[in-house]
Design a protein around this motif. Structure first.
Motif, PDB file in Angstrom:
ATOM      1  N   THR A   3      52.690  47.074  25.213  1.00 44.89           N
ATOM      2  CA  THR A   3      53.341  48.019  26.116  1.00 44.89           C
ATOM      3  C   THR A   3      53.717  47.305  27.413  1.00 44.89           C
ATOM      4  O   THR A   3      53.230  46.195  27.680  1.00 44.89           O
ATOM      5  CB  THR A   3      52.387  49.183  26.438  1.00 44.89           C
ATOM      6  N   PRO A   4      54.546  47.919  28.236  1.00 41.70           N
ATOM      7  CA  PRO A   4      54.885  47.292  29.521  1.00 41.70           C
ATOM      8  C   PRO A   4      53.638  46.961  30.358  1.00 41.70           C
ATOM      9  O   PRO A   4      53.584  45.910  31.005  1.00 41.70           O
ATOM     10  CB  PRO A   4      55.760  48.341  30.215  1.00 41.70           C
ATOM     11  N   GLU A   5      52.622  47.818  30.295  1.00 40.62           N
ATOM     12  CA  GLU A   5      51.396  47.567  31.066  1.00 40.62           C
ATOM     13  C   GLU A   5      50.652  46.348  30.528  1.00 40.62           C
ATOM     14  O   GLU A   5      50.133  45.541  31.294  1.00 40.62           O
ATOM     15  CB  GLU A   5      50.473  48.800  31.030  1.00 40.62           C
ATOM     16  N   VAL A   6      50.605  46.223  29.204  1.00 36.45           N
ATOM     17  CA  VAL A   6      49.938  45.064  28.603  1.00 36.45           C
ATOM     18  C   VAL A   6      50.727  43.802  28.912  1.00 36.45           C
ATOM     19  O   VAL A   6      50.156  42.769  29.261  1.00 36.45           O
ATOM     20  CB  VAL A   6      49.744  45.262  27.082  1.00 36.45           C
ATOM     21  N   ARG A   7      52.039  43.870  28.799  1.00 42.63           N
ATOM     22  CA  ARG A   7      52.871  42.707  29.116  1.00 42.63           C
ATOM     23  C   ARG A   7      52.682  42.271  30.573  1.00 42.63           C
ATOM     24  O   ARG A   7      52.626  41.083  30.867  1.00 42.63           O
ATOM     25  CB  ARG A   7      54.335  43.005  28.851  1.00 42.63           C
ATOM     26  N   ALA A   8      52.558  43.246  31.473  1.00 42.47           N
ATOM     27  CA  ALA A   8      52.328  42.915  32.884  1.00 42.47           C
ATOM     28  C   ALA A   8      50.976  42.225  33.049  1.00 42.47           C
ATOM     29  O   ALA A   8      50.853  41.268  33.817  1.00 42.47           O
ATOM     30  CB  ALA A   8      52.394  44.176  33.743  1.00 42.47           C
ATOM     31  N   GLY A   9      49.976  42.699  32.325  1.00 41.14           N
ATOM     32  CA  GLY A   9      48.659  42.067  32.373  1.00 41.14           C
ATOM     33  C   GLY A   9      48.699  40.651  31.845  1.00 41.14           C
ATOM     34  O   GLY A   9      48.098  39.735  32.417  1.00 41.14           O
ATOM     35  N   ILE A  10      49.432  40.453  30.769  1.00 38.19           N
ATOM     36  CA  ILE A  10      49.584  39.106  30.203  1.00 38.19           C
ATOM     37  C   ILE A  10      50.282  38.204  31.210  1.00 38.19           C
ATOM     38  O   ILE A  10      49.868  37.067  31.437  1.00 38.19           O
ATOM     39  CB  ILE A  10      50.359  39.151  28.873  1.00 38.19           C
ATOM     40  N   ALA A  11      51.327  38.714  31.829  1.00 33.08           N
ATOM     41  CA  ALA A  11      52.067  37.918  32.813  1.00 33.08           C
ATOM     42  C   ALA A  11      51.171  37.519  33.977  1.00 33.08           C
ATOM     43  O   ALA A  11      51.243  36.391  34.467  1.00 33.08           O
ATOM     44  CB  ALA A  11      53.282  38.698  33.313  1.00 33.08           C
ATOM     45  N   SER A  12      50.305  38.440  34.414  1.00 30.13           N
ATOM     46  CA  SER A  12      49.431  38.102  35.541  1.00 30.13           C
ATOM     47  C   SER A  12      48.378  37.067  35.144  1.00 30.13           C
ATOM     48  O   SER A  12      47.963  36.258  35.964  1.00 30.13           O
ATOM     49  CB  SER A  12      48.765  39.357  36.101  1.00 30.13           C
ATOM     50  N   LEU A  13      47.957  37.077  33.891  1.00 27.01           N
ATOM     51  CA  LEU A  13      47.000  36.081  33.411  1.00 27.01           C
ATOM     52  C   LEU A  13      47.669  34.737  33.149  1.00 27.01           C
ATOM     53  O   LEU A  13      47.035  33.697  33.181  1.00 27.01           O
ATOM     54  CB  LEU A  13      46.350  36.547  32.101  1.00 27.01           C
TER      55      LEU A  13
END
Length: 119
Positions: A3-13
């Motif tokens: 999801t967009p939220e998971v993708r954002a989390g991946i990007a931050s990691l």
């Protein structure tokens, strides 16, 4: 499940835009697990699917999904194999704790693997 939220989390990691190593467990191996793994693979990440950590309402779906994911480039392995691989060295302090987890979950792991192997 990316999801967009998971993708954002991946990007931050992943601020260096390098390949991540992603471990996948979950239900409905042929739907959610497969789609998530395929999405991650298409983005260039390393994907590890824990065979005894996935399931389906229709047990026949599991080996088909695992074969598909293996063919697509995911590493399909058992929880015990993955834990030892991540530890890397029996000399590190945490190794004894992992052995405890393996021993405590041995029966349920055995049952899950026997179920997979019957299909």
């Amino acid at each position: 499940m990316l999801t967009p939220e998971v993708r954002a989390g991946i990007a931050s990691l992943n601020s260096l835009n390098s390949r991540l190593s992603c471990v996948i467990v979950g239900i409905e191996s042929h739907i959610c697990v497969t789609q998530t793994a395929l999405d991650l693979l298409s983005e260039g990440h390393n994907v590890y699917v824990i065979a005894d950590g996935v399931s389906s309402v229709n047990k026949e779906e599991v080996p088909i999904a695992l074969a598909r994911l293996r063919h697509a480039g995911a590493q399909v392995l058992t929880s015990e194999c993955w834990m030892y691989e991540v530890m890397g060295d029996a000399k590190i302090a945490e190794f004894k704790e992992i052995i405890k987890v393996v021993k405590e979950s041995a029966e349920s792991t055995k049952e899950a693997l026997q179920s997979l192997c019957k299909i």
